[in-house]
Motif scaffolding. Structure first.
Motif, PDB file in Angstrom:
ATOM      1  N   THR A 147      53.347  44.177 -45.428  1.00  0.00           N
ATOM      2  CA  THR A 147      54.002  45.356 -44.877  1.00  0.00           C
ATOM      3  C   THR A 147      54.968  44.984 -43.756  1.00  0.00           C
ATOM      4  N   TYR A 148      54.592  43.987 -42.965  1.00  0.00           N
ATOM      5  CA  TYR A 148      55.443  43.588 -41.844  1.00  0.00           C
ATOM      6  C   TYR A 148      55.473  42.071 -41.716  1.00  0.00           C
ATOM      7  N   ASN A 149      56.512  41.580 -41.034  1.00  0.00           N
ATOM      8  CA  ASN A 149      56.710  40.155 -40.814  1.00  0.00           C
ATOM      9  C   ASN A 149      57.033  39.945 -39.337  1.00  0.00           C
ATOM     10  N   SER A 150      56.328  39.041 -38.683  1.00  0.00           N
ATOM     11  CA  SER A 150      56.578  38.749 -37.269  1.00  0.00           C
ATOM     12  C   SER A 150      56.872  37.260 -37.103  1.00  0.00           C
ATOM     13  N   SER A 151      57.932  36.802 -37.769  1.00  0.00           N
ATOM     14  CA  SER A 151      58.269  35.374 -37.800  1.00  0.00           C
ATOM     15  C   SER A 151      59.564  35.053 -37.075  1.00  0.00           C
ATOM     16  N   LEU A 152      60.006  35.949 -36.201  1.00  0.00           N
ATOM     17  CA  LEU A 152      61.297  35.757 -35.538  1.00  0.00           C
ATOM     18  C   LEU A 152      61.131  35.711 -34.025  1.00  0.00           C
ATOM     19  N   ASN A 153      61.664  34.663 -33.410  1.00  0.00           N
ATOM     20  CA  ASN A 153      61.776  34.587 -31.957  1.00  0.00           C
ATOM     21  C   ASN A 153      63.270  34.668 -31.657  1.00  0.00           C
ATOM     22  N   PRO A 154      63.785  35.842 -31.276  1.00  0.00           N
ATOM     23  CA  PRO A 154      65.234  36.079 -31.200  1.00  0.00           C
ATOM     24  C   PRO A 154      65.872  35.518 -29.935  1.00  0.00           C
ATOM     25  N   THR A 155      65.834  34.203 -29.819  1.00  0.00           N
ATOM     26  CA  THR A 155      66.314  33.531 -28.618  1.00  0.00           C
ATOM     27  C   THR A 155      66.957  32.215 -29.008  1.00  0.00           C
ATOM     28  N   PHE A 156      67.364  31.446 -28.014  1.00  0.00           N
ATOM     29  CA  PHE A 156      67.889  30.098 -28.241  1.00  0.00           C
ATOM     30  C   PHE A 156      67.019  29.098 -27.495  1.00  0.00           C
ATOM     31  N   ILE A 157      66.399  28.182 -28.254  1.00  0.00           N
ATOM     32  CA  ILE A 157      65.651  27.067 -27.687  1.00  0.00           C
ATOM     33  C   ILE A 157      66.147  25.819 -28.397  1.00  0.00           C
ATOM     34  N   PRO A 158      66.783  24.901 -27.696  1.00  0.00           N
ATOM     35  CA  PRO A 158      67.369  23.718 -28.337  1.00  0.00           C
ATOM     36  C   PRO A 158      66.373  22.993 -29.229  1.00  0.00           C
ATOM     37  N   GLY A 159      66.818  22.711 -30.453  1.00  0.00           N
ATOM     38  CA  GLY A 159      65.980  22.003 -31.399  1.00  0.00           C
ATOM     39  C   GLY A 159      64.947  22.848 -32.103  1.00  0.00           C
ATOM     40  N   ARG A 160      64.863  24.131 -31.766  1.00  0.00           N
ATOM     41  CA  ARG A 160      63.835  24.982 -32.367  1.00  0.00           C
ATOM     42  C   ARG A 160      64.414  26.290 -32.902  1.00  0.00           C
ATOM     43  N   TYR A 161      65.013  27.117 -32.034  1.00  0.00           N
ATOM     44  CA  TYR A 161      65.502  28.426 -32.458  1.00  0.00           C
ATOM     45  C   TYR A 161      66.961  28.618 -32.059  1.00  0.00           C
ATOM     46  N   MET A 162      67.716  29.243 -32.948  1.00  0.00           N
ATOM     47  CA  MET A 162      69.074  29.673 -32.634  1.00  0.00           C
ATOM     48  C   MET A 162      69.246  31.045 -33.265  1.00  0.00           C
ATOM     49  N   HIS A 163      68.729  32.083 -32.587  1.00  0.00           N
ATOM     50  CA  HIS A 163      68.674  33.432 -33.155  1.00  0.00           C
ATOM     51  C   HIS A 163      69.303  34.452 -32.210  1.00  0.00           C
ATOM     52  N   LEU A 164      70.400  34.089 -31.586  1.00  0.00           N
ATOM     53  CA  LEU A 164      71.019  34.994 -30.615  1.00  0.00           C
ATOM     54  C   LEU A 164      71.753  36.163 -31.271  1.00  0.00           C
ATOM     55  N   SER A 165      72.042  36.066 -32.562  1.00  0.00           N
ATOM     56  CA  SER A 165      72.766  37.152 -33.240  1.00  0.00           C
ATOM     57  C   SER A 165      71.833  38.102 -33.985  1.00  0.00           C
ATOM     58  N   THR A 166      70.541  37.833 -33.971  1.00  0.00           N
ATOM     59  CA  THR A 166      69.588  38.704 -34.653  1.00  0.00           C
ATOM     60  C   THR A 166      69.178  39.854 -33.743  1.00  0.00           C
ATOM     61  N   PRO A 167      68.677  40.947 -34.308  1.00  0.00           N
ATOM     62  CA  PRO A 167      68.185  42.036 -33.452  1.00  0.00           C
ATOM     63  C   PRO A 167      67.060  41.548 -32.545  1.00  0.00           C
ATOM     64  N   ARG A 168      67.013  42.086 -31.357  1.00  0.00           N
ATOM     65  CA  ARG A 168      66.011  41.687 -30.375  1.00  0.00           C
ATOM     66  C   ARG A 168      64.723  42.485 -30.524  1.00  0.00           C
ATOM     67  N   THR A 169      64.827  43.681 -31.085  1.00  0.00           N
ATOM     68  CA  THR A 169      63.662  44.534 -31.284  1.00  0.00           C
ATOM     69  C   THR A 169      63.486  44.807 -32.774  1.00  0.00           C
ATOM     70  N   TYR A 170      62.458  45.575 -33.118  1.00  0.00           N
ATOM     71  CA  TYR A 170      62.068  45.704 -34.523  1.00  0.00           C
ATOM     72  C   TYR A 170      63.177  46.305 -35.385  1.00  0.00           C
ATOM     73  N   PHE A 171      63.171  45.916 -36.669  1.00  0.00           N
ATOM     74  CA  PHE A 171      64.179  46.377 -37.617  1.00  0.00           C
ATOM     75  C   PHE A 171      63.649  46.182 -39.033  1.00  0.00           C
ATOM     76  N   MET A 172      64.320  46.803 -39.997  1.00  0.00           N
ATOM     77  CA  MET A 172      63.945  46.650 -41.402  1.00  0.00           C
ATOM     78  C   MET A 172      64.884  45.650 -42.083  1.00  0.00           C
ATOM     79  N   LYS A 173      64.312  44.815 -42.943  1.00  0.00           N
ATOM     80  CA  LYS A 173      65.107  43.883 -43.730  1.00  0.00           C
ATOM     81  C   LYS A 173      64.389  43.601 -45.035  1.00  0.00           C
TER      82      LYS A 173
END
Length: 282
Positions: A147-173
């Motif tokens: 029903t839901y997925n919580s696999s996104l950390n919407p931030t930038f951490i070098p070598g791990r995450y580059m998600h600055l363009s994703t929504p910061r709060t909940y959304f449907m996809k």
């Protein structure tokens, strides 16, 4: 401004609403494979033992404060530690999937982990979180029956995450509710486990409070091995930022953190309770 390609419903705990602000407290319970990233191989029995000890400590704290949380478990850990899985369910917490194994992944694991957890516990598994918050195909998550997925950390951490363009709060996809980990407004500073370990406690609590008031809800996650005295084990070769405040330090921090928000009237809810509350608004 949030990306308007992703629908975002009105929060029931937002400004102008009567409902209390909510915290979605979660724990990724898994094999303790972090030392493997630093060239140290632990037997699977030892990985499970450390995570069981940490999970028991977490459950003791949650029981003391009478709050509920969501536990994302690998199917492998659940099979290695059936007693702790039974305990968390008996005490009213939610069980969700963290894949089959923590170190490896294949698409078939999405459904296989869900089926295995459901067969073991007899409860319906509605949520998923990919190991290490890595990307996962939303269509496959939906196809596996979540029903839901919580696999996104919407931030930038070098070598791990580059998600600055994703929504910061909940959304449907792709028909799946996405519930990202919380980051601060504007700067997107991550409020995950490493921040709790290494920031001055008062600053971490203030950042969480500010984000909670801004968004109307807060999503944070930790791991059981953080509540094990990692600093007493140099043979694990873990970096300071992982060892810092582990064991008793994290037990104290989590307890104080929960107490502070409870005193302010904040409600702790599971991910499924949060998801169902959004459905009731639509």
């Amino acid at each position: 401004m949030e990306n308007n390609r992703y629908p975002h419903a009105q929060m029931s705990g937002g400004k102008g609403q009567a409902s209390p602000q909510r915290i979605l407290l979660s724990f990724d319970i898994e094999e303790f494979d972090v030392p493997r990233e630093h060239g140290v191989e632990l037997p699977m029995e030892e990985q499970a033992r450390i995570s069981v000890a940490g999970t028991e400590a977490i459950l003791d704290i949650l029981k003391e404060h009478q709050v509920k949380a969501t536990f994302f478990s690998t199917a492998n850990f659940a099979q290695l530690a059936p007693a702790v899985i039974t305990r968390l369910l008996d005490e009213g917490h939610e069980l969700a999937s963290h894949g089959y194994y923590h170190w490896t992944f294949e698409t078939a694991d999405l459904k296989r982990s869900k089926d295995t957890l459901e067969a073991q516990t007899g409860v319906t598994i509605r949520g998923y979180r990919q190991a290490r918050m890595m990307p996962v195909a939303e269509q496959e998550v939906q196809r596996a029956g979540y029903t839901y997925n919580s696999s996104l950390n919407p931030t930038f951490i070098p070598g791990r995450y580059m998600h600055l363009s994703t929504p910061r709060t909940y959304f449907m996809k792709e028909g799946i509710l996405q519930i990202p980990a919380s980051v601060t407004p504007i700067l997107r500073f991550p409020l995950f486990w490493l921040s709790c370990h290494n920031l001055p406690f008062g600053l971490y609590r203030w950042l969480c409070r500010r984000t909670l008031r801004h968004d109307g809800y807060l999503v944070v996650y930790f791991h059981p091995w953080e509540f094990y005295p990692l600093g007493d084990h140099p043979e694990l070769k873990l970096p300071f930022i992982v060892r810092n405040n582990s064991g008793e330090g994290m037990k104290e921090r989590l307890s104080k953190w929960i107490s502070a928000f409870k005193e302010e009237g904040t409600t702790f809810v599971t991910f499924t309770e949060f998801t169902d509350s959004l459905n009731s608004l639509s």
